[in-house]
Every structure is written in C-alpha cells, then in structure tokens.
Design a protein around this motif. Structure first.
Motif, PDB file in Angstrom:
ATOM      1  N   TYR A 271      20.480  55.868  30.515  1.00  0.00           N
ATOM      2  CA  TYR A 271      19.724  54.860  31.254  1.00  0.00           C
ATOM      3  C   TYR A 271      18.943  53.956  30.307  1.00  0.00           C
ATOM      4  O   TYR A 271      18.409  54.407  29.287  1.00  0.00           O
ATOM      5  CB  TYR A 271      18.798  55.527  32.272  1.00  0.00           C
ATOM      6  N   GLU A 272      18.898  52.665  30.677  1.00  0.00           N
ATOM      7  CA  GLU A 272      18.259  51.661  29.844  1.00  0.00           C
ATOM      8  C   GLU A 272      16.745  51.649  30.054  1.00  0.00           C
ATOM      9  O   GLU A 272      16.244  52.034  31.108  1.00  0.00           O
ATOM     10  CB  GLU A 272      18.827  50.267  30.170  1.00  0.00           C
ATOM     11  N   LYS A 273      16.035  51.158  29.039  1.00  0.00           N
ATOM     12  CA  LYS A 273      14.602  50.979  29.159  1.00  0.00           C
ATOM     13  C   LYS A 273      14.309  49.773  30.041  1.00  0.00           C
ATOM     14  O   LYS A 273      15.153  48.903  30.237  1.00  0.00           O
ATOM     15  CB  LYS A 273      13.976  50.789  27.771  1.00  0.00           C
ATOM     16  N   GLU A 274      13.103  49.721  30.571  1.00  0.00           N
ATOM     17  CA  GLU A 274      12.712  48.623  31.452  1.00  0.00           C
ATOM     18  C   GLU A 274      12.879  47.288  30.738  1.00  0.00           C
ATOM     19  O   GLU A 274      12.522  47.132  29.569  1.00  0.00           O
ATOM     20  CB  GLU A 274      11.255  48.795  31.883  1.00  0.00           C
ATOM     21  N   ARG A 276      15.807  45.861  30.110  1.00  0.00           N
ATOM     22  CA  ARG A 276      17.147  45.741  29.544  1.00  0.00           C
ATOM     23  C   ARG A 276      18.167  45.467  30.650  1.00  0.00           C
ATOM     24  O   ARG A 276      17.990  45.853  31.795  1.00  0.00           O
ATOM     25  CB  ARG A 276      17.537  47.017  28.798  1.00  0.00           C
TER      26      ARG A 276
END
Length: 304
Positions: A271-274, A276
């Motif tokens: 999961y991507e960071k906020e 992205r």
C-alpha cells in the motif's frame, strides 16, 4: 448484518471487515478459489492490508454471490452490446436501500427535504442501472410531485428549475449531460435564477461525448453555469453498494462502512503512502452477500 451501519471507530471497521472476509471465504465460491489460488491462509488474515481483493474484471465472467442465496436483481455496467459487461447480483435489496439512505443523509441531508431531478440520459436509456435505482429510491423517499427525469428536453428542465428557484432541489446529472444543458442555456441566452437552494450532484462520465477535462475544470464550469456553489460529486460503481460524496475541493468522503485503500499498481499487497498515486482497493461492507469489496480501479500515474 446491518451492524455495519453502526460502525463508529477504526476498530469497529476492522472487526466487521474480518468477519465479512471470513464469511465470504466460506460462502462465495469464486472468492474462496481466488484466496486459495494466492495461497493465503484465512486464519492468518488479521488486518486490512492482508485481505485479498478480487479483481473487478471477475464481475464480467462470473456470478459472484453467496452460494446459499438467490439474487433479487442484478445491476449491469454501461457499455455497448458487443462488450462483456459486469453484472452485480443482489441478494438483499434492503441493504442497498439502507446504504443509499444513510450515505445521503450523512453527507447531504434527509431525502424527504428535497426535490429530486435527474439528468441522466445515458443511464435512463439502458436497463439495470444501479445509479437509476439509487435516484429512484431517493425520489420515492422524497415523494415530491416535482420529482422527475430528463433526457434531452433541456427547455423543460430549464423552465422547471426556474419555477423551483426558492425550493431545495437536488439535480443529479452525468457530466456530459450537465454540460450539454449549460450549452443549451448559453446558446439560447437563457439564464438560471438559482441561489444556493440548488445542489448539483455530478456522477462523472463524459462517455466520449465531450472533450475530457480535469474534475476541477468541470466543477468550475458547473458552478458558474448553474449559479450555485453547491456543486457536489458522487462516486460509486456497478460493483459497489455504497456511495462516496465530494462536497467541494474534489475531495471524497466515504460513509463509515466504506474505505478506500491506495495500493501499488504492480503489487496488490503493497500500500502507498498518503498522497501517492496508485490503484485503489475499495472495502464496501454493504457488499456482504456478493463479495468482500474486491474491486480495484487504476489511477493514472502523475506526469513527471
């Protein structure tokens, strides 16, 4: 099953998600096969990031439904007759109705307080549209005599809108149809007299009918054309039973039983960071009978 509408905390959401995951692993054949194919042990799934999300394409080739239930109805995605369209089979209409009502009430207000108009030609012209079902339901709860749909009869819509200028009106519209209506008003030098008693809720979709533009550009045009600051957006899909709403700044909010996770395009468990860009996994706990919201949609990567 309606405990999903009582969710208040992140822990509540996690508990209901894990319960739903295990229920669907046991009862939705195609989902169990998918989880087993990934060699995932259901007993070891204890967080959201560990839950497998079924690719949305599965709806095009499989009937995804609890093996112990029968479908009351189904919704079908838009497309041409030559396309293989997604079908979402619904075992319990009441859950969808509750989701519609409670989402709308949370973000907009009580449906009974509004007049509902629909400018949704591409959806009215086909069958089994979940969007039309949603707007129909809101109209029935509203019970206002002025409620109604419009196809391409722009003059009728213009006259009615001006008659209702002092009443609370919701206009649901697909993007290209809203722009077509404003083009009609502009070319015929017709001006709307509305104040902020009008709320326009665009549901997306140029469908190749208009030049593509950014959502911010679209919202600015609609705000200027309809003479109201209340230009909102609604997001859902055929494969979902819940709706996210944007009340401004192109930022969407989900009801408490729905969550969007942004993942790496190439790795479904990373999961991507906020902030992205990536693909989205959507958890919609109203989908209890059909699948553990295993839908994903790819967002384009930002330009370099």
């Amino acid at each position: 099953m309606n405990t999903i509408f009582d969710i208040q905390t992140e822990q509540d959401f996690l508990n209901e998600s894990l319960k739903t995951f295990r229920y669907q692993y046991e009862n939705v054949e195609i989902y169990r096969r998918f989880v087993d194919y990934l060699n995932i042990n259901p007993d070891e799934v204890n967080e959201l990031a560990s839950i497998p999300f079924l690719p949305i394409e599965m709806f095009k080739n499989h009937q995804i439904l609890d093996k112990n239930t029968a479908a009351d109805l189904f919704f079908q995605s838009s497309g041409t007759t030559q396309m293989n369209l997604s079908k979402h089979f619904i075992a319990d209409e009441e859950i969808y109705r509750q989701s519609i009502y409670k989402s709308f009430e949370q973000f907009i207000g009580k449906p009974e307080d509004f007049i509902f108009l629909g400018l949704l030609p591409s959806y009215l012209e086909r069958q089994n549209s979940s969007l039309i079902y949603m707007v129909d339901f809101l109209m029935k709860r509203s019970s206002k005599p002025e409620n109604g749909y419009f196809l391409y009869n722009h003059e009728d819509l213009y006259v009615l809108l001006n008659k209702l200028e002092n009443k609370k009106v919701i206009l649901f519209g697909v993007s290209f149809a809203l722009l077509d209506f404003l083009d009609y008003c502009d070319s015929n030098t017709k001006s709307l007299r509305f104040s902020d008693s009008l709320t326009v809720i665009e549901t997306g979709g140029m469908k190749g009918r208009k030049e593509e533009m950014t959502k911010d550009e679209l919202l600015k045009i609609l705000q200027e054309g309809f003479k109201t600051k209340k230009i909102y957006s609604e997001y859902s899909m055929t494969e979902l039973l819940s709706q996210a709403y944007s009340l401004g700044n192109n930022e969407y909010e989900c009801p408490n039983w729905m969550k969007i996770l942004v993942r790496n395009v190439e790795d479904p468990f990373n999961y991507e960071k906020e902030g992205r860009t990536g693909a989205i996994n959507i958890i919609d706990l109203a989908n209890i009978w059909t699948l553990f919201c295993g839908s994903f949609k790819t967002f384009p990567k930002p330009s370099e």
